[in-house]
Design an enzyme around this catalytic site. Sequence first.
Site, mmCIF file in Angstrom:
data_model
loop_
_atom_site.group_PDB
_atom_site.id
_atom_site.type_symbol
_atom_site.label_atom_id
_atom_site.label_comp_id
_atom_site.label_asym_id
_atom_site.label_seq_id
_atom_site.Cartn_x
_atom_site.Cartn_y
_atom_site.Cartn_z
ATOM 1 N N HIS A 97 75.818 17.410 10.124
ATOM 2 C CA HIS A 97 74.536 17.282 10.172
ATOM 3 C C HIS A 97 74.743 18.448 8.644
ATOM 4 C CE1 HIS A 97 71.589 17.531 13.772
ATOM 5 N NE2 HIS A 97 73.287 16.635 13.656
ATOM 6 N N HIS A 283 80.455 12.294 19.362
ATOM 7 C CA HIS A 283 79.772 12.909 21.507
ATOM 8 C C HIS A 283 80.814 12.373 22.280
ATOM 9 C CE1 HIS A 283 75.454 11.238 19.853
ATOM 10 N NE2 HIS A 283 76.203 12.335 19.480
#
Length: 762
Positions: A97, A283
Amino acid sequence: MAEAKCPFSQSRSNANVAGGGTRNTDWWPDQLNLGILRQHAPASNPFERDFDYTAAFNSLDYYALKKDLHALMTDSQDWWPADFGHYGGLFIRMAWHSAGTYRVFDGRGGGGQGQQRFAPLNSWPDNASLDKARRLLWPIKQKYGAKISWADLMLLAGNVALESMGFKTYGFSGGRADTWEADESVYWGGESTWMGNDVRYSDGFPGVTKHGALSGDEPPHRNIHTRDLEKPLAASHMGLIYVNPEGPDGNPDPVAAARDIRTTFGRMGMNDEETVALIAGGHSFGKTHGAASSENVDVEPAAAGLENQGLGWSNRYQSGKGPHTITSGIEVTWTKTPTKWSHAFLEYLFRFDWELTKSPGGANQWQAKNTEAIIPDAYDPSKKHLPKMLTTDLSLRYDPAYEKIARRFLDHPDEFADAFSRAWFKLLHRDMGPRTRYIGPEAPTEDLIWQDPIPAVNHTLVDANDIAALKRTILDTGLNKSNFVSTAWASASTFRGTDKRGGANGARIRLAPQRQWEVNNQPWLEETLSALEKIQKDFNDRVSSTGKKISLADLIVLAGCAAVEKAAQEAGQTITVPFTPGRMDASQEQTEVESFSHLEPVADGFRNYGKSSSRVRAEHYLVDKAHLLTLTAPEMTVLVGGLRVLNTNYDGSKHGVLTSSPGRLTNDFFTNVLDMNTAWKAKDGGRDLYEGTDRKTGQPKWTATRADLVFGSHAELRALAEVYGSSDGQEKFVKDFVSAWDKVMNLDRFDLKGSGIARSKL
């Protein structure tokens, strides 16, 4: 869904000190703001001006730092426990992020300045709980101090997190110096609600109250399969890094979500293969958090009380941490080994059939059908859960192009691991510029096309005598001096201080796509390049026995410098324009055409190129371009004034050439733009073009654009113009123009000490 609400206070501060009260921007919100040209000034930096972060980083015990980071991964703290006893997933998300705000159109965003520490990023809904990640890192930052920036540490922590869970990374480079204030130059969107996208899309979504997820139970918007995202944005919602994990506007449609994913990841410079690798690789670790409704979550860090000490999103649900954590509102653990690298994400994606369900927090997510619970609980070893996925995960299965790549990765796990390592490295380093800026023992040495590679110098450089002779040869060609100035500016002014791309090094002005850009596709460029290529060949042939050469990149800049010197001389002032050889010429094969197309300017007010749009006036484009060039307001002012009298408008027009002796480096632009004997009137309804007439006779005198007249209209720019337009301003004007010119010519010379931003003298 709760009524959409502005994420900031609706009332102004009542404080009558410290800059409170009604401000200029309240009275005149459309006024040109020069603030972005004053950011990150020495006054905001706690370090001395001669502090060298590169030297500090190189003195770091790098592997001791990594050892401490490895230890942190499994050192679970009671105040913020680690999922599965390992902070790896949290730190991967933090790094992702931080770097993932990068976008290709203007090079802004990214992890290069440590901006995640500051608002608005530190308070975006998508960054919930990352305030805790940075606090977990503080003891390590405190230990190593100035030798490691927050910008580097946040990204290195993500790299170490991957390694600690068994993944082999591609490498890591340090060198990201911290900034000390929020970057106000970035357009994050025009929405005034979290999760809103009603400005970036013509038929978008109004957003939500406070922290929360969008409702997927409302009818899907009719255009989620066709809508176009506003440039330069990459994220689909205000406050998100990428796309909505529940699907477009909360609608659980994997195919429509794939369209958003392709747009978003493409705008951060990733192709389909890199996109699949990043999603499937990232993920493979950790989990999301949606233990209960987001109604339990309090305000973000920027809105939290003083006693919270910079932390936000206080959670009232049970313990508010660990198994009761709420971030996105989605509750998904992707694999049965969330702290170990595997290709189980891809295996599960294709093995199971999926049905739509709701998280405990009410968010849309998908659950495997007809299978047993195999997923471990993050805190209770006696519990198991069914496999779950995000809507955006299923996009990798149901989008045909993504599916083909994902199945190949599933069948070839080594290829998947290599693709993820390279894509992750690119994600973290996309805004660092060329490989020559990389530092540290783990910086890879392979040239990658997205780094815009340029050959290393492989010849003896020209000396002072050669430079003097080449200047004479250049000026003897008979070409107009403005040709050389225009070509040098066109080459060097592609530089972007945001992601360190572009610039004169490489001479890509002669290659596709730059040579064909509208702003460059003019007769003067072809004439100039042809003449300079002949000079280069003749010189290199003549001195071949000495090992000397001059690159076309160097010659383009030298020609501009020679022309500026001559123009100053013709204005009655002798000055030497600095020139330092050492640039090299890139090849077409080293130039990724699609990637470089994003550097094409929408407008370049320095050359009077481009027009106002319905939302952006020409003078705003000028300031934005100046910011990308790391210019101050005085530097922008003196460069525009000088380039106008040097007759360098891209199309040869006379707009703003406010002088009777074009080609001479005089301060005439300023004396004439400030002349009260001239009356100005819009020629095209006030959009872009103006005519100046004699106030007494009404006779036409000049034409000018908004990018010209702003220096007489805007109070702060007029104040600067008055310095150069005064009777004693000519000498200072030439001196300052040469200083600013030299800065722009060398913005990409990372091999020079004090190049780029540090060379600013005005």
